[in-house]
Design an enzyme around this catalytic site. Structure first.
Site, short mmCIF file in Angstrom:
data_model
loop_
_atom_site.label_atom_id
_atom_site.label_comp_id
_atom_site.label_asym_id
_atom_site.label_seq_id
_atom_site.Cartn_x
_atom_site.Cartn_y
_atom_site.Cartn_z
N ASP A 30 0.95 -1.40 -0.44
CA ASP A 30 0.23 -0.24 0.27
C ASP A 30 0.70 1.12 0.37
OD1 ASP A 30 -1.64 -2.23 0.44
OD2 ASP A 30 -2.50 -1.00 2.38
N HIS B 142 -0.95 4.81 -0.49
CA HIS B 142 -2.14 5.54 0.00
C HIS B 142 -1.72 6.82 0.18
CE1 HIS B 142 -5.06 2.35 1.52
NE2 HIS B 142 -4.19 2.13 2.49
N ASP C 168 -4.26 0.38 -3.05
CA ASP C 168 -4.42 0.95 -1.86
C ASP C 168 -2.89 1.56 -3.16
OD1 ASP C 168 -5.95 -1.02 -1.29
OD2 ASP C 168 -5.63 -0.96 0.64
N ARG D 43 -6.29 8.06 2.29
CA ARG D 43 -5.68 8.57 3.56
C ARG D 43 -4.70 9.93 3.81
NH1 ARG D 43 -5.46 1.97 5.37
NH2 ARG D 43 -7.70 2.17 6.61
N ASN E 125 -8.41 -2.39 -2.26
CA ASN E 125 -10.27 -2.28 -1.88
C ASN E 125 -10.48 -0.78 -1.72
OD1 ASN E 125 -8.45 -2.46 0.45
ND2 ASN E 125 -9.94 -2.17 2.29
N HIS E 126 -9.27 -0.20 -1.96
CA HIS E 126 -9.42 1.39 -2.37
C HIS E 126 -9.69 1.65 -3.34
CE1 HIS E 126 -8.93 2.82 2.30
NE2 HIS E 126 -8.64 1.21 2.04
#
Length: 333
Positions: free
Chosen positions: A220, A222, A249, A253, A281-282
């Site tokens: 990730d 992010h 991901d 964030r 999933n993001h």
């Protein structure tokens, strides 16, 4: 046995505070094995949420409620898991239970109100939804990109003959380090070209790695642009001889999700057979609305571009198989 379980829980709490979530999960599991309790399950539930193992988090929260129906944190944890899964009606019901039990809990009220707004919004959209053959954003933009004017004042990187080049990406990364924004014309073009490529790709992508080559798999990002730059500094820039797989991901964030995704998509266009990206999933509309990417895109560009991102994400592969032996996918999905 009770003391042993409590000792394991306290050690798990310390590991959680240090963000050593793997160790915390192991220790909470030890406490549960010694003496199951709603508290231990709820604590392991929030730890699973931090690692985005949402299914496990939901199961543990439900188990906590089963063991003690009056344990409010169990409902709070389950609501958070439902939110992460996009199951807003179920989340709202649990948040309502928490608010009724703790009317003075400000955080619970905020979460309840946020969830309530989403449920009402989805219900309204469903009520007025009409299949009117509406074109996708990429179809709407087809043939109109040339009409977008690049202002003379724009001093950032430009596509060369409408194509991504190595010089473009190097300039883009330096441009982003100055916290400047890529022109919307090139932003649109990159997303449209990536979507065209991805629509021809399978859900499972087979990757062949020669025996004498290294292959870098990244987790990730992010929205941490400077972490991404550090990865490239340590492992080298992507190339035909230095392949990468970014395993989902990419956004949410962090404050520089737009910068991260455009660098990654640019490399995907430049080295389509040596730079791979999987959907996490993001990479979805609901998660982007909850965790910040949607708002970031709208602030730096507009709502249309945010919608186009969702269209592109829908075509990302879900997993990659390396040399017919190693399957790489997002466990958090």
């Amino acid at each position: 046995m009770k003391q042993q379980a409590e000792d394991a829980k306290e050690a798990a709490n310390l590991a959680f505070k240090k963000q050593d979530y793997g160790q915390a999960i192991d220790l909470y599991t030890k406490a549960i094995q010694i003496l199951p309790s709603a508290v231990y399950y709820a604590n392991r539930s929030i730890t699973y949420l931090r690692t985005e193992c949402v299914g496990y988090a939901l199961t543990d929260a439900s188990k906590a409620i089963e063991l003690d129906k009056s344990y409010v944190k169990g409902y709070y944890r389950r609501a958070a898991a439902y939110m992460s899964m996009g199951k807003f009606k179920q989340a709202l019901k649990d948040f309502e239970t928490v608010v009724n039990a703790r009317p003075n809990d400000k955080d619970a009220k905020i979460k309840f109100n946020e969830c309530s707004k989403i449920v009402r919004k989805l219900a309204f959209e469903k009520a007025i939804n009409v299949d009117d053959g509406k074109k996708s954003v990429s179809e709407t933009l087809e043939g109109t990109l040339d009409s977008i004017v690049v202002e003379e004042s724009y001093a950032g990187p430009k596509l060369e003959d409408g194509k991504v080049t190595q010089n473009f990406i190097l300039s883009l990364m330096e441009f982003y380090k100055s916290q400047k924004i890529l022109h919307r014309k090139y932003a649109y073009k990159i997303l449209i070209d990536v979507k065209k490529y991805l629509t021809q790709q399978p859900t499972l992508v087979d990757v062949t790695i020669p025996d004498d080559r290294e292959f870098t798999v990244c987790g990730d990002i992010h929205g941490q642009f400077y972490d991404l730059m550090n990865i490239f500094k340590i492992n080298g820039l992507p190339s035909e001889t230095n392949p990468y797989l970014f395993n989902g991901d990419f956004v949410d964030r962090g404050s520089f999700s737009v910068e991260c995704i455009f660098v990654l998509f640019s490399y995907k266009l430049l080295y389509p057979n040596h730079f791979f990206m999987a959907r996490g999933n993001h990479e979805s509309s609901n998660m982007n609305q909850m965790y910040g990417f949607d708002g970031e895109v709208k602030a730096k560009y507009n709502a249309q571009l945010a919608e186009l991102f969702t269209e592109v994400y829908n075509w990302l592969p879900l997993c990659h198989c390396l040399n017919n032996r190693v399957l790489v996918s997002k466990v958090g999905m």
